[in-house]
Motif scaffolding. Structure first.
Motif, PDB file in Angstrom:
ATOM      1  N   PRO A 102       0.826  -1.209   0.000  1.00  0.00           N
ATOM      2  CA  PRO A 102       0.000   0.000   0.000  1.00  0.00           C
ATOM      3  C   PRO A 102       0.867   1.269   0.000  1.00  0.00           C
ATOM      4  CG  PRO A 102      -0.675  -1.522   1.750  1.00  0.00           C
ATOM      5  CD  PRO A 102       0.571  -2.080   1.141  1.00  0.00           C
ATOM      6  N   ALA A 103       0.375   2.310  -0.684  1.00  0.00           N
ATOM      7  CA  ALA A 103       1.133   3.562  -0.745  1.00  0.00           C
ATOM      8  C   ALA A 103       1.365   4.105   0.655  1.00  0.00           C
ATOM      9  CB  ALA A 103       0.364   4.582  -1.592  1.00  0.00           C
ATOM     10  N   ALA A 104       2.533   4.694   0.870  1.00  0.00           N
ATOM     11  CA  ALA A 104       2.899   5.343   2.128  1.00  0.00           C
ATOM     12  C   ALA A 104       2.919   4.385   3.320  1.00  0.00           C
ATOM     13  CB  ALA A 104       1.976   6.532   2.427  1.00  0.00           C
ATOM     14  N   SER A 105       2.979   3.092   3.067  1.00  0.00           N
ATOM     15  CA  SER A 105       3.055   2.151   4.185  1.00  0.00           C
ATOM     16  C   SER A 105       4.521   1.885   4.528  1.00  0.00           C
ATOM     17  CB  SER A 105       2.381   0.841   3.805  1.00  0.00           C
ATOM     18  OG  SER A 105       3.155   0.189   2.822  1.00  0.00           O
ATOM     19  N   ALA A 106       4.716   1.076   5.569  1.00  0.00           N
ATOM     20  CA  ALA A 106       6.081   0.791   6.016  1.00  0.00           C
ATOM     21  C   ALA A 106       6.879   0.017   4.972  1.00  0.00           C
ATOM     22  CB  ALA A 106       6.041   0.016   7.335  1.00  0.00           C
ATOM     23  N   GLY A 107       6.171  -0.626   4.031  1.00  0.00           N
ATOM     24  CA  GLY A 107       6.866  -1.420   3.026  1.00  0.00           C
ATOM     25  C   GLY A 107       7.458  -0.608   1.885  1.00  0.00           C
ATOM     26  N   THR A 108       7.051   0.666   1.735  1.00  0.00           N
ATOM     27  CA  THR A 108       7.574   1.480   0.633  1.00  0.00           C
ATOM     28  C   THR A 108       8.986   1.968   0.957  1.00  0.00           C
ATOM     29  OG1 THR A 108       6.654   3.468   1.600  1.00  0.00           O
ATOM     30  CG2 THR A 108       5.271   2.308   0.009  1.00  0.00           C
ATOM     31  N   ILE A 109       9.603   2.554  -0.053  1.00  0.00           N
ATOM     32  CA  ILE A 109      10.967   3.055   0.182  1.00  0.00           C
ATOM     33  C   ILE A 109      10.970   4.082   1.308  1.00  0.00           C
ATOM     34  CG2 ILE A 109      12.983   4.130  -0.880  1.00  0.00           C
ATOM     35  CD1 ILE A 109      11.918   3.236  -3.590  1.00  0.00           C
ATOM     36  N   ALA A 110       9.931   4.946   1.304  1.00  0.00           N
ATOM     37  CA  ALA A 110       9.848   5.953   2.364  1.00  0.00           C
ATOM     38  C   ALA A 110       9.754   5.279   3.729  1.00  0.00           C
ATOM     39  CB  ALA A 110       8.639   6.858   2.138  1.00  0.00           C
ATOM     40  N   GLY A 111       8.948   4.211   3.800  1.00  0.00           N
ATOM     41  CA  GLY A 111       8.813   3.469   5.049  1.00  0.00           C
ATOM     42  C   GLY A 111      10.138   2.873   5.483  1.00  0.00           C
ATOM     43  N   MET A 112      10.863   2.343   4.478  1.00  0.00           N
ATOM     44  CA  MET A 112      12.175   1.749   4.789  1.00  0.00           C
ATOM     45  C   MET A 112      13.142   2.823   5.294  1.00  0.00           C
ATOM     46  SD  MET A 112      12.831  -0.975   1.779  1.00  0.00           S
ATOM     47  CE  MET A 112      11.498  -1.066   0.636  1.00  0.00           C
ATOM     48  N   ILE A 113      13.072   4.014   4.663  1.00  0.00           N
ATOM     49  CA  ILE A 113      13.935   5.108   5.140  1.00  0.00           C
ATOM     50  C   ILE A 113      13.559   5.447   6.580  1.00  0.00           C
ATOM     51  CG2 ILE A 113      14.570   7.540   4.818  1.00  0.00           C
ATOM     52  CD1 ILE A 113      14.147   7.163   1.824  1.00  0.00           C
ATOM     53  N   GLY A 114      12.245   5.471   6.842  1.00  0.00           N
ATOM     54  CA  GLY A 114      11.750   5.755   8.191  1.00  0.00           C
ATOM     55  C   GLY A 114      12.307   4.752   9.197  1.00  0.00           C
ATOM     56  N   THR A 115      12.278   3.443   8.817  1.00  0.00           N
ATOM     57  CA  THR A 115      12.798   2.406   9.706  1.00  0.00           C
ATOM     58  C   THR A 115      14.304   2.585   9.898  1.00  0.00           C
ATOM     59  OG1 THR A 115      11.221   1.018   8.551  1.00  0.00           O
ATOM     60  CG2 THR A 115      12.661  -0.072  10.133  1.00  0.00           C
ATOM     61  N   TRP A 116      14.950   2.892   8.789  1.00  0.00           N
ATOM     62  CA  TRP A 116      16.399   3.035   8.797  1.00  0.00           C
ATOM     63  C   TRP A 116      16.829   4.218   9.671  1.00  0.00           C
ATOM     64  CZ3 TRP A 116      19.576   6.713   5.919  1.00  0.00           C
ATOM     65  CH2 TRP A 116      20.933   6.358   5.914  1.00  0.00           C
ATOM     66  N   LEU A 117      15.963   5.271   9.683  1.00  0.00           N
ATOM     67  CA  LEU A 117      16.276   6.465  10.474  1.00  0.00           C
ATOM     68  C   LEU A 117      15.854   6.321  11.935  1.00  0.00           C
ATOM     69  CD1 LEU A 117      15.370   9.416   8.062  1.00  0.00           C
ATOM     70  CD2 LEU A 117      17.637   8.762   8.860  1.00  0.00           C
ATOM     71  N   ALA A 118      15.227   5.188  12.253  1.00  0.00           N
ATOM     72  CA  ALA A 118      14.704   5.026  13.611  1.00  0.00           C
ATOM     73  C   ALA A 118      15.714   5.345  14.713  1.00  0.00           C
ATOM     74  CB  ALA A 118      14.147   3.614  13.778  1.00  0.00           C
ATOM     75  N   PRO A 119      16.967   4.893  14.599  1.00  0.00           N
ATOM     76  CA  PRO A 119      17.925   5.219  15.674  1.00  0.00           C
ATOM     77  C   PRO A 119      18.098   6.720  15.870  1.00  0.00           C
ATOM     78  CG  PRO A 119      18.852   3.593  14.151  1.00  0.00           C
ATOM     79  CD  PRO A 119      17.556   4.050  13.556  1.00  0.00           C
ATOM     80  N   VAL A 120      17.898   7.494  14.791  1.00  0.00           N
ATOM     81  CA  VAL A 120      18.052   8.952  14.896  1.00  0.00           C
ATOM     82  C   VAL A 120      16.747   9.584  15.374  1.00  0.00           C
ATOM     83  CG1 VAL A 120      18.731  11.038  13.657  1.00  0.00           C
ATOM     84  CG2 VAL A 120      19.625   8.821  12.931  1.00  0.00           C
ATOM     85  N   LEU A 121      15.617   9.069  14.893  1.00  0.00           N
ATOM     86  CA  LEU A 121      14.336   9.728  15.167  1.00  0.00           C
ATOM     87  C   LEU A 121      13.676   9.249  16.461  1.00  0.00           C
ATOM     88  CD1 LEU A 121      12.838  10.068  11.570  1.00  0.00           C
ATOM     89  CD2 LEU A 121      13.895  11.828  12.981  1.00  0.00           C
ATOM     90  N   ASN A 122      13.967   8.015  16.894  1.00  0.00           N
ATOM     91  CA  ASN A 122      13.365   7.553  18.147  1.00  0.00           C
ATOM     92  C   ASN A 122      13.729   8.435  19.339  1.00  0.00           C
ATOM     93  OD1 ASN A 122      11.901   5.562  16.984  1.00  0.00           O
ATOM     94  ND2 ASN A 122      13.314   3.893  17.478  1.00  0.00           N
TER      95      ASN A 122
END
Lengths: 75, 594
Positions: B467-487
Motif C-alpha cells: 500500500p502507498a505510504a506504508s512501512a513497506g515502501t521506500i519511504a517506510g524503509m527510510i523511516g525504519t532506517w532512520l529510527a535510531p536517529v528519530l526515536n
C-alpha cells in the motif's frame, strides 16, 4: 570640535572632517557628505537607532557608528 | 546587435524607465563576469535590434559596494554601444558626478534628467542647451513614471548607436584612472541649474513627522505590516483555494477518465507525481503576485527605507538591517516571496544572512499542520498557548541563527541609505513588477519543484505491491532506517513518512497522515490521539517547524543565492537544528516524568 552623532535634532552644523576608510569615504562623498557642506539632523530613531540627516536637498539615514566618523563644527 | 546600458543612481526611476520602454518583454539574463540577475529587453530601434540592460543603481563608478562592482564588471566584460544615464533632476547637484564618470570612460552617452514633475514642483529649472554643451552629451528631461519624454529619449538614443565606442578592455584601463570630476561637477551645476530659495519638501516632511515619530513610529509600522499581511493572506488564501479547486476539478473530470485505460503506475505517475507538482507550483502564484503588489507599493512609496530607520536599532544587534526585518515578518506569511524580496538588500552577505533566517519563520502552511495537531492532542484551552509557544520558538531560532552566522556573513557595507521623498507608484509599475516576479518564479523554480514532487511520489509508492505510504515502501524503509536517529526525539516510523511528505510542502502533511493511517477527519484525530502522547506530538511539531520549510523555499533559496552550497547549508542547518531542539525538548520532558 564634535562629531555628527552628538548633534541634536533640529540643529545645523558644517562638516569639517571625515575620518573613514576608502570605501566608506566614497559612499559618503557620493551621497553629498563633503567638507564645508551644511548638515542638519532631522530626527533620531528610538533605542539609539540611526540618525536622519539632511544635506542640501538629500535626506539620508545613517547609523551612529558612521555618524561618529563625521566631524562637525557648529557656528 | 547593438547594446545599450542603463546607468543611474539608486531611486532615480531608472528601472521605471526601463519597464516603460521594454513593456512586458523584459527577461532576466546572465552576463559574463557577474553573479546577479540583470533585467534585459530587446527592442527595435532605428533599424537596429537593440538589447537594453538595466544595471543596478549605483552612486559611484569607483565605489566599493557589491552593486558598484557588478556595474564595473559588466562594463569591463561586455561590449556597450551607448550608455543611457538616468539621474534625478532635483538632485542633480550631487548626481552629476556619475554622468561625468561615465563620459570619462569614452562611452557615447545620453543623459536623462528624470522626475521632471518633481523638479518642476520644486521650482528647479535647467538650462538644457548650456548643460549639453558643457557635458558634451545630449541632455533631456523625462518623467519615467508618467511617460513624458520617454519616446523622444529612445529616438535620441537611436541616433547615437553607430558612434565609435571603447572596447571592454579600454574601459578596464579607464576605470583605473579617476578624479577631477568633483570640480567639474560643481562648475557645471553652478552655471546651468537655477534653484529657488527654498525647496518645497513640505509634504514629505509632514508625513515623516507622523510616520517616523519617536513614539508613534514603531506602533504605526507594526500596524501597517499587520494590515499588509492581512491584505495579502485574506485575499490570497481564497485565490489559492480557488486554484486548488479548479485543478482538482480538472483532475477528476478530465484527467482521471482520460487515464482510466492506462496502467496504474502510469496514471499514478502522471496524476500524483507530475500533476501534483504543477499544482504545488501553481499554489504559489497568487501569493507571489499579491506580495509583490504590496512590496512594490511599500518600496516605491519610500516607506521601506523609513521602516529600516525605525527598526534598525533592534536589527543591528543581530547583524541584520531594517529591510531584512520587513522581509522576515513577511516570511511568517510565506517564505518564498519573502526570500525573493530580499533582493532589495544590496550587500550580498547581508542578503545571505537574511535568507538563512527567513525559512525559520513559522509560515501559514506550517500553521495548518500545527492547528491540526494541537486540535488532536491538546484541549481547546491549551491549544492557543501551544501555538504561541511555537511562534516564540520560531523567533528564538531566527535570533540564534542570525547570531551564530553573523560572523560568517558579516557585512562590510555601511548602513547609509537615502530617504527618497514619498511617491505614488503607478498601477502599471505595480502590475509589471508582480507579473515579472511570477514569471521569474515559474521559469526558475517549477522544474526543481516538479522533480522533487516526483521523487517523493516514487519514494512513497514503490515498491508497487505494497500500500502507498506504508512501512513497506521506500519511504517506510527510510523511516525504519532512520529510527535510531528519530526515536530519541519521539518520532516513530509513521510520522517519519509524514516528514518525508512534508519536504514537498507543509500543506500536504495532514493529507499525508490521512493516507498513512488510512483514516480521515475525526477518526484520524482519534487514532492519533491514542497512538501519540502530547510530548511526542510537540516534538513532532517542533521538528516540523524548524526542518526545511518546503521544496519551493529550497528552490527559491537556490535561485536567489545562485549557490547550491548555500542551499545545502540552509538545508542541513535547519535539519540539524530541528533535531537538536526536538531532542532537548523530548528528553527533558521525559526526564521530568511526562
Amino acid at each position: 570640535m564634535s562629531d555628527l552623532s552628538q548633534l541634536q535634532p533640529g540643529a545645523y552644523a558644517v562638516i569639517c572632517g571625515i575620518d573613514a576608510d576608502e570605501s566608506l569615504f566614497q559612499r559618503l562623498a557620493a551621497l553629498g557628505f563633503r567638507i564645508g557642506k551644511k548638515i542638519e539632523v532631522i530626527r533620531r530613531a528610538s533605542f539609539n537607532g540611526p540618525l536622519h540627516v539632511r544635506i542640501g536637498t538629500t535626506d539620508i539615514i545613517l547609523r551612529i557608528t558612521e555618524a561618529r566618523r563625521i566631524q562637525i563644527s557648529q557656528q | 546587435m547593438k547594446r545599450i546600458a542603463l546607468l543611474g543612481m539608486p531611486n532615480t526611476g531608472k528601472s521605471t524607465f526601463f519597464n516603460r520602454v521594454s513593456g512586458a518583454s523584459a527577461r532576466v539574463g546572465n552576463w559574463p563576469g557577474i553573479t546577479v540577475d540583470l533585467m534585459a529587453a530587446k527592442l527595435l530601434l532605428g533599424g537596429h535590434i537593440v538589447e537594453i540592460i538595466d544595471l543596478p543603481g549605483i552612486y559611484d563608478l569607483h565605489g566599493f559596494s557589491d552593486d558598484e562592482s557588478v556595474v564595473r564588471h559588466f562594463l569591463e566584460n561586455n561590449d556597450v554601444d551607448l550608455a543611457v544615464i538616468v539621474l534625478n533632476g532635483s538632485q542633480i547637484d550631487r548626481q552629476l558626478s556619475l554622468a561625468l564618470q561615465v563620459r570619462a570612460l569614452g562611452l557615447p552617452c545620453i543623459l536623462l534628467l528624470n522626475m521632471s514633475d518633481e523638479a518642476k514642483k520644486s521650482g528647479i529649472t535647467f538650462n538644457l542647451p548650456g548643460m549639453q554643451q558643457q557635458l558634451q552629451m545630449p541632455v533631456m528631461q523625462i518623467s519615467a513614471k508618467h511617460g513624458n519624454g520617454c519616446a523622444e529619449a529612445l529616438k535620441e538614443a537611436a541616433r547615437h548607436l553607430a558612434e565609435k565606442h571603447p572596447s571592454p578592455a579600454d574601459i578596464r584601463e579607464q576605470l583605473k584612472n579617476d578624479d577631477t570630476i568633483e570640480n567639474q561637477m560643481e562648475a557645471i551645476v553652478k552655471s546651468t541649474v537655477h534653484y529657488p530659495a527654498q525647496l518645497d519638501d513640505v509634504v514629505t516632511s509632514r508625513i515623516d513627522r507622523v510616520l517616523l515619530h519617536p513614539w508613534l513610529g514603531l506602533p504605526l509600522f507594526f500596524a501597517a505590516m499587520y494590515l499588509l499581511f492581512q491584505f495579502i493572506f485574506t485575499l490570497g488564501t481564497p485565490l489559492q483555494e480557488g486554484i486548488a479547486w479548479a485543478l482538482d476539478l480538472f483532475r477528476a473530470d478530465v484527467l482521471e477518465p482520460l487515464l482510466q485505460p492506462a496502467p496504474g503506475w502510469f496514471s499514478g505517475l502522471m496524476l500524483d507525481g507530475i500533476y501534483n507538482g504543477i499544482g504545488t507550483v501553481a499554489a504559489f502564484i497568487p501569493i507571489i503576485v499579491l506580495f509583490f503588489l504590496v512590496m512594490t507599493m511599500v518600496e516605491d512609496s519610500g516607506y521601506l527605507s523609513r521602516a529600516a530607520f525605525l527598526v534598525d536599532a533592534l536589527m543591528a544587534k543581530m547583524g541584520l538591517d531594517g529591510r531584512g526585518f520587513v522581509m522576515m515578518l513577511m516570511g511568517f506569511g510565506c517564505n518564498v516571496p519573502a526570500l525573493m524580496g530580499t533582493r532589495v538588500m544590496r550587500s550580498r552577505n547581508m542578503r545571505l544572512l537574511t535568507m538563512l533566517v527567513i525559512p525559520l519563520s513559522l509560515c501559514s502552511a506550517r500553521l495548518q499542520v500545527f492547528l491540526f495537531m494541537t486540535a488532536t492532542l491538546f484541549t481547546p484551552k491549551q491549544a492557543p498557548l501551544v501555538l504561541f509557544s511555537l511562534y516564540m520558538v520560531s523567533f528564538a531560532t531566527i535570533f540564534l541563527t542570525a547570531v551564530i552566522y553573523k560572523g560568517r556573513y558579516s557585512s562590510t557595507e555601511p548602513f547609509i541609505l537615502e530617504l527618497p521623498p514619498y511617491r505614488f507608484p503607478t498601477p502599471r509599475q505595480i502590475w509589471l513588477r508582480g507579473w515579472q516576479e511570477v514569471r521569474h518564479f515559474l521559469t526558475r523554480a517549477s522544474k526543481f519543484i516538479i522533480i522533487g514532487v516526483l521523487l517523493v511520489w516514487a519514494l512513497t509508492n514503490f515498491p508497487s505491491d505494497v500500500p502507498a505510504a506504508s512501512a513497506g515502501t521506500i519511504a517506510g524503509m527510510i523511516g525504519t532506517w532512520l529510527a535510531p536517529v528519530l526515536n530519541p526525539v519521539g518520532i516513530d516510523g509513521q510520522l517519519a513518512i509524514a516528514l518525508i511528505f512534508g519536504f514537498v510542502a507543509k500543506e500536504i502533511v495532514v493529507g499525508a497522515l490521512a493516507v498513512i493511517y488510512g483514516l480521515q477527519g475525526d477518526a484520524l484525530m482519534q487514532v492519533m490521539a491514542t497512538k501519540l502522547d502530547w510530548v511526542q506530538g510537540m516534538s513532532f511539531m517542533l521538528f516540523t517547524l524548524i526542518y526545511t520549510p518546503c521544496l519551493s523555499t529550497i528552490a527559491t533559496l537556490k535561485n536567489e543565492s545562485k549557490s547550491i552550497g548555500f542551499m545545502m547549508l540552509s538545508l542541513l542547518w535547519s535539519l540539524g537544528l530541528a533535531w537538536v531542539v526536538s531532542f532537548v525538548f523530548y528528553q527533558t520532558a521525559r526526564a521530568l516524568g511526562y
